[in-house]
Design a protein around this motif. Sequence first.
Motif, PDB file in Angstrom:
ATOM      1  N   ARG A  49       0.825  -1.208   0.000  1.00 46.75           N
ATOM      2  CA  ARG A  49       0.000   0.000   0.000  1.00 46.75           C
ATOM      3  C   ARG A  49       0.858   1.257   0.000  1.00 46.75           C
ATOM      4  O   ARG A  49       0.563   2.222  -0.723  1.00 46.75           O
ATOM      5  CB  ARG A  49      -0.929  -0.009   1.211  1.00 46.75           C
ATOM      6  CG  ARG A  49      -2.105  -0.972   1.082  1.00 46.75           C
ATOM      7  CD  ARG A  49      -3.117  -0.754   2.190  1.00 46.75           C
ATOM      8  NE  ARG A  49      -2.593  -1.169   3.480  1.00 46.75           N
ATOM      9  CZ  ARG A  49      -2.810  -2.366   4.009  1.00 46.75           C
ATOM     10  NH1 ARG A  49      -3.540  -3.269   3.359  1.00 46.75           N
ATOM     11  NH2 ARG A  49      -2.305  -2.672   5.190  1.00 46.75           N
ATOM     12  N   HIS A  52       2.563   1.616  -3.430  1.00 49.42           N
ATOM     13  CA  HIS A  52       1.560   1.934  -4.443  1.00 49.42           C
ATOM     14  C   HIS A  52       1.160   3.406  -4.346  1.00 49.42           C
ATOM     15  O   HIS A  52       1.054   4.096  -5.373  1.00 49.42           O
ATOM     16  CB  HIS A  52       0.333   1.041  -4.268  1.00 49.42           C
ATOM     17  CG  HIS A  52      -0.678   1.187  -5.370  1.00 49.42           C
ATOM     18  ND1 HIS A  52      -0.701   0.354  -6.469  1.00 49.42           N
ATOM     19  CD2 HIS A  52      -1.687   2.084  -5.562  1.00 49.42           C
ATOM     20  CE1 HIS A  52      -1.681   0.721  -7.276  1.00 49.42           C
ATOM     21  NE2 HIS A  52      -2.297   1.763  -6.745  1.00 49.42           N
ATOM     22  N   ALA A  56       1.685   6.230  -7.160  1.00 49.52           N
ATOM     23  CA  ALA A  56       0.486   6.881  -7.695  1.00 49.52           C
ATOM     24  C   ALA A  56       0.585   8.405  -7.650  1.00 49.52           C
ATOM     25  O   ALA A  56      -0.095   9.096  -8.415  1.00 49.52           O
ATOM     26  CB  ALA A  56      -0.747   6.420  -6.916  1.00 49.52           C
ATOM     27  N   GLY A 129      -0.484  -4.040  -8.120  1.00 52.51           N
ATOM     28  CA  GLY A 129      -1.806  -4.436  -7.648  1.00 52.51           C
ATOM     29  C   GLY A 129      -2.380  -5.541  -8.506  1.00 52.51           C
ATOM     30  O   GLY A 129      -1.650  -6.304  -9.132  1.00 52.51           O
ATOM     31  N   GLN A 137      -6.085  -1.753  -6.483  1.00 55.13           N
ATOM     32  CA  GLN A 137      -4.942  -1.210  -5.765  1.00 55.13           C
ATOM     33  C   GLN A 137      -4.420  -2.178  -4.709  1.00 55.13           C
ATOM     34  O   GLN A 137      -3.321  -2.010  -4.202  1.00 55.13           O
ATOM     35  CB  GLN A 137      -5.329   0.113  -5.096  1.00 55.13           C
ATOM     36  CG  GLN A 137      -5.720   1.202  -6.075  1.00 55.13           C
ATOM     37  CD  GLN A 137      -6.066   2.505  -5.378  1.00 55.13           C
ATOM     38  OE1 GLN A 137      -5.839   2.659  -4.180  1.00 55.13           O
ATOM     39  NE2 GLN A 137      -6.611   3.446  -6.120  1.00 55.13           N
TER      40      GLN A 137
END
Length: 231
Positions: A49, A52, A56, A129, A137
Motif C-alpha cells: 500500500r 503503491h 500513484a 496491484g 490497488q
Amino acid sequence: LAVCDGMGGHASGEVAAAAAVRVLSKLYQPDPPKNTVRVLLNYVHDAHRSLHRTAAQKGPVTLGTTLTAAWILGAHVFWIHVGDSRLYLCRNGKTFQLSSDQTRNEFARRDGRPTTAEGEHLAQCFIFGSRGLGNDQALRIDKGIDAGAEPLERGDVLLLCTDGLPGAVAESTLDAHLRRPDTPQAIAAALLAAALAAPSRDNVTAVVARVDEVPPRRDDWLDDPEETVQF
C-alpha cells in the motif's frame, strides 16, 4: 531468501523488484516476532500500500514485481508469495511446489467460479496491484495458500525461482537436480544451465538453500500450530 521478478510488460520493472527487496530486508531483526505468518502478511500488505501510494503520486502505477520470500527462523520456514515466481521444497527425494501461481483461473478455482481459456495470465503483482480482481490497488494473499509456515527437516532443499525456470525445465528435471548431493550453488548453476539450454524465453533466477542442521522447534513463533502446512 527472496526472488522478485520485475514485470517485463510494465515500465521500470527493475525498480519495482529492487524496491521489494529493500522492503523485505527490513524484516531482518535479532529477535524474531511471534505470530510470524501474520506479521509477514501484514508487513507485505502495508509495504504494498505504501509503495503503491508513492508511485500513484507521480501518475498511473505501471511498475510491478513478483515477490516470493522464505523467512527461515529456527526450525521453520515462513513464506509469502505474490505473482508467479515459485517456491519449491524438496524433502526425502520428493519435490513439492509450496506456492501457487496467482493467475485469474487460480483465484477462480479457489472461489468456485468457472475458469476461462484466457485465465492463465498473471492476475496481480506487488506494487502494481491486481488486474480486475476487485480493488485493483490491493493484493489478494490467502493465508494458508499464499502465505504459511512449514517445519523444516534435516536435508530439506528450498528453491525460489522466477517463472523462466519452470517455464523451460520439466518438473522431473527440477526434482532430479534438487535431489543431487551437490552444493546449493552447484544445483542453482545446473538449473540455470538447463533452463538456458531449453531454451527459456524469459529471465531465469534460482536461489537454492539446503537445511544441514535443525535447531529445537519454537512453536511460539507460529500463529497457531494448526496453521503449519503438512504434505
